[in-house]
Design a protein around this motif. Structure first.
Motif, PDB file in Angstrom:
ATOM      1  N   LEU A 147      27.159  16.577  49.871  1.00 36.67           N
ATOM      2  CA  LEU A 147      27.184  18.040  49.839  1.00 36.67           C
ATOM      3  C   LEU A 147      26.998  18.553  48.414  1.00 36.67           C
ATOM      4  N   GLN A 148      27.584  17.875  47.443  1.00 33.97           N
ATOM      5  CA  GLN A 148      27.419  18.271  46.046  1.00 33.97           C
ATOM      6  C   GLN A 148      25.946  18.246  45.641  1.00 33.97           C
ATOM      7  N   VAL A 149      25.242  17.211  46.061  1.00 29.15           N
ATOM      8  CA  VAL A 149      23.811  17.079  45.732  1.00 29.15           C
ATOM      9  C   VAL A 149      23.006  18.187  46.397  1.00 29.15           C
ATOM     10  N   LEU A 150      23.265  18.430  47.679  1.00 32.81           N
ATOM     11  CA  LEU A 150      22.499  19.424  48.432  1.00 32.81           C
ATOM     12  C   LEU A 150      22.777  20.836  47.923  1.00 32.81           C
ATOM     13  N   CYS A 151      24.020  21.123  47.580  1.00 28.71           N
ATOM     14  CA  CYS A 151      24.344  22.460  47.071  1.00 28.71           C
ATOM     15  C   CYS A 151      23.759  22.679  45.678  1.00 28.71           C
ATOM     16  N   ARG A 152      23.801  21.658  44.839  1.00 25.15           N
ATOM     17  CA  ARG A 152      23.238  21.789  43.497  1.00 25.15           C
ATOM     18  C   ARG A 152      21.750  22.108  43.570  1.00 25.15           C
ATOM     19  N   ALA A 153      21.044  21.488  44.505  1.00 28.09           N
ATOM     20  CA  ALA A 153      19.607  21.718  44.640  1.00 28.09           C
ATOM     21  C   ALA A 153      19.295  23.133  45.103  1.00 28.09           C
ATOM     22  N   ARG A 154      20.269  23.801  45.710  1.00 31.83           N
ATOM     23  CA  ARG A 154      20.062  25.156  46.226  1.00 31.83           C
ATOM     24  C   ARG A 154      20.835  26.202  45.420  1.00 31.83           C
ATOM     25  N   ALA A 155      21.349  25.819  44.289  1.00 37.61           N
ATOM     26  CA  ALA A 155      22.104  26.731  43.401  1.00 37.61           C
ATOM     27  C   ALA A 155      23.293  27.352  44.120  1.00 37.61           C
ATOM     28  N   ILE A 156      23.938  26.567  44.986  1.00 35.69           N
ATOM     29  CA  ILE A 156      25.156  27.011  45.664  1.00 35.69           C
ATOM     30  C   ILE A 156      26.342  26.387  44.934  1.00 35.69           C
ATOM     31  N   ALA A 157      27.253  27.213  44.457  1.00 33.44           N
ATOM     32  CA  ALA A 157      28.456  26.704  43.797  1.00 33.44           C
ATOM     33  C   ALA A 157      29.377  26.092  44.847  1.00 33.44           C
ATOM     34  N   LEU A 158      29.764  24.834  44.628  1.00 29.92           N
ATOM     35  CA  LEU A 158      30.599  24.129  45.592  1.00 29.92           C
ATOM     36  C   LEU A 158      31.989  23.891  45.006  1.00 29.92           C
ATOM     37  N   HIS A 159      33.023  24.227  45.792  1.00 24.00           N
ATOM     38  CA  HIS A 159      34.406  24.020  45.365  1.00 24.00           C
ATOM     39  C   HIS A 159      35.128  23.196  46.428  1.00 24.00           C
ATOM     40  N   ILE A 160      35.719  22.081  45.994  1.00 26.30           N
ATOM     41  CA  ILE A 160      36.434  21.189  46.894  1.00 26.30           C
ATOM     42  C   ILE A 160      37.931  21.437  46.729  1.00 26.30           C
ATOM     43  N   VAL A 161      38.594  21.787  47.818  1.00 22.39           N
ATOM     44  CA  VAL A 161      40.026  22.085  47.782  1.00 22.39           C
ATOM     45  C   VAL A 161      40.802  20.850  48.227  1.00 22.39           C
ATOM     46  N   SER A 162      41.786  20.470  47.432  1.00 21.11           N
ATOM     47  CA  SER A 162      42.602  19.290  47.746  1.00 21.11           C
ATOM     48  C   SER A 162      43.454  19.534  48.986  1.00 21.11           C
ATOM     49  N   ASP A 163      43.856  18.429  49.609  1.00 21.12           N
ATOM     50  CA  ASP A 163      44.732  18.513  50.774  1.00 21.12           C
ATOM     51  C   ASP A 163      46.039  19.220  50.417  1.00 21.12           C
ATOM     52  N   VAL A 164      46.601  19.892  51.398  1.00 18.73           N
ATOM     53  CA  VAL A 164      47.921  20.501  51.258  1.00 18.73           C
ATOM     54  C   VAL A 164      48.900  19.638  52.044  1.00 18.73           C
ATOM     55  N   ASN A 165      50.036  19.310  51.431  1.00 18.59           N
ATOM     56  CA  ASN A 165      51.007  18.429  52.066  1.00 18.59           C
ATOM     57  C   ASN A 165      52.303  19.154  52.404  1.00 18.59           C
ATOM     58  N   SER A 166      52.990  18.630  53.399  1.00 18.15           N
ATOM     59  CA  SER A 166      54.308  19.142  53.789  1.00 18.15           C
ATOM     60  C   SER A 166      55.160  17.958  54.221  1.00 18.15           C
ATOM     61  N   GLY A 167      56.306  17.788  53.570  1.00 15.76           N
ATOM     62  CA  GLY A 167      57.176  16.674  53.923  1.00 15.76           C
ATOM     63  C   GLY A 167      56.527  15.322  53.721  1.00 15.76           C
ATOM     64  N   GLY A 168      55.632  15.231  52.757  1.00 16.29           N
ATOM     65  CA  GLY A 168      54.999  13.955  52.455  1.00 16.29           C
ATOM     66  C   GLY A 168      53.786  13.631  53.303  1.00 16.29           C
ATOM     67  N   GLN A 169      53.366  14.531  54.191  1.00 21.95           N
ATOM     68  CA  GLN A 169      52.176  14.260  54.991  1.00 21.95           C
ATOM     69  C   GLN A 169      51.158  15.375  54.847  1.00 21.95           C
ATOM     70  N   ARG A 170      49.911  15.015  55.024  1.00 21.56           N
ATOM     71  CA  ARG A 170      48.817  15.972  54.919  1.00 21.56           C
ATOM     72  C   ARG A 170      48.890  16.958  56.074  1.00 21.56           C
ATOM     73  N   ILE A 171      48.772  18.236  55.754  1.00 18.68           N
ATOM     74  CA  ILE A 171      48.758  19.266  56.791  1.00 18.68           C
ATOM     75  C   ILE A 171      47.381  19.291  57.447  1.00 18.68           C
TER      76      ILE A 171
END
Length: 321
Positions: A147-171
């Motif tokens: 996705l980073q490669v494809l977005c860069r080729a189309r001048a689309i800014a890409l932002h990857i958001v990290s997982d959010v956790n609760s009680g030690g597990q991924r939400i």
């Protein structure tokens, strides 16, 4: 908030178009958004941070969910119906929701075609926000590195958001479903950022509960497959009014030959006409699974026990605000 139900635009060699193809560039995020939990909310918060000069936030989601098309025999329970999902997205500041129909054409899009037709041609996206586990395209071939490669080729800014956790597990929606299946309503609330509720309008039933001394308000289940089945202690209310203690049954009522699944709400110490009103139900604790009783008298005895147990549980809980 605007909602559209378009098909993806064709490439230059195709003929189909969508009404959104001429939309100005904006911030886009993509996903099922089932339950609109804290992980989804983190995506939307990042969208708000990245938009500039009045850009709109567009959520691309799928109806039906891809799994319904790809593996109908393994469809998981659904946390929220489409209208509840749209209401949550509206309340979180989304400007536009594209309810894309997932079908054979979408399922067979190569990752490159997915990005071109959806992000570039249909939405003219300037920015894309996704989670770190985002997969896309035919057989989920695309990942965030591609996705980073494809977005860069189309001048689309890409932002990857990290997982959010609760009680030690991924939400995730799966984690919320698991919590509900384990009767962990407080854990589900932690991941959702709110209590898990269901709501619908009261419909006329067979009035069997009234004949047994336990009048109920009957609600059609709008979330299918339902993540919950059984008998519960719960809070319930007419939408916008105060919460009242109740015992709730969610199922097919096997003892009385029930067919469709109903959500039946029995308010304690309450009399009144609720037909046509919209009720909300906040589940607190599961009392038991649905059972078939060979004798109506045995059913009534169990209903008395259910009410007594529900009263005891709810007496120890604060009334929701």
């Amino acid at each position: 908030m605007r909602v559209t139900r378009n098909r993806p635009a064709k490439s230059e060699s195709g003929t189909a178009t969508v009404s959104g193809s001429a939309r100005p560039a904006g911030v886009v995020t993509i996903g099922n958004f089932d339950g609109v939990h804290k992980g989804h909310q983190a995506l939307l918060e990042r969208c708000k941070c990245e938009r500039e000069n009045g850009e709109e936030i567009t959520v691309v989601t799928f109806e039906p969910a891809p799994v319904v098309w790809l593996a109908p025999e393994f469809v998981p329970a659904r946390l929220s119906g489409v209208y509840a999902k749209l209401a949550c997205l509206r309340d979180l500041g989304v400007d536009h929701v594209w309810l894309m129909r997932f079908d054979d054409e979408v399922a067979h899009m190569a990752p490159e075609e997915f990005v071109e037709r959806i992000l570039t041609i249909s939405l003219n996206a300037s920015t894309l926000v996704v989670g770190e586990d985002f997969r896309f395209g035919r057989q989920r071939e695309g990942d965030v590195k591609l996705l980073q490669v494809l977005c860069r080729a189309r001048a689309i800014a890409l932002h990857i958001v990290s997982d959010v956790n609760s009680g030690g597990q991924r939400i995730s929606s799966s984690a919320v479903r698991k919590a509900l299946a384990n009767d962990d309503f407080d854990g589900a609330a932690q991941m959702l950022g709110r209590r898990y509720t269901m709501g619908s309008h009261v419909v006329r039933g067979q009035q069997l509960g009234r004949n047994l001394g336990y009048p109920t308000a009957n609600l059609r289940v709008t979330v299918t497959p339902s993540p919950l089945l059984g008998i519960f202690a719960a809070w319930s209310r007419v939408q916008g009014q105060a919460w009242k203690p109740a015992v709730v049954s969610l199922g097919r009522r096997p003892t009385v030959g029930g067919g469709e699944r109903l959500l039946e709400v029995h308010f304690f110490d309450f009399k009144g006409d609720l037909y046509g009103q919209r009720l909300e139900v906040d589940f607190v604790a599961k009392l038991r699974s649905e059972a078939h009783f060979h004798d109506i008298d045995d059913l009534v005895i169990q209903m008395v026990r259910d009410e007594s147990q529900a009263r005891e549980i709810l007496a120890q809980r604060a009334v929701p605000q």
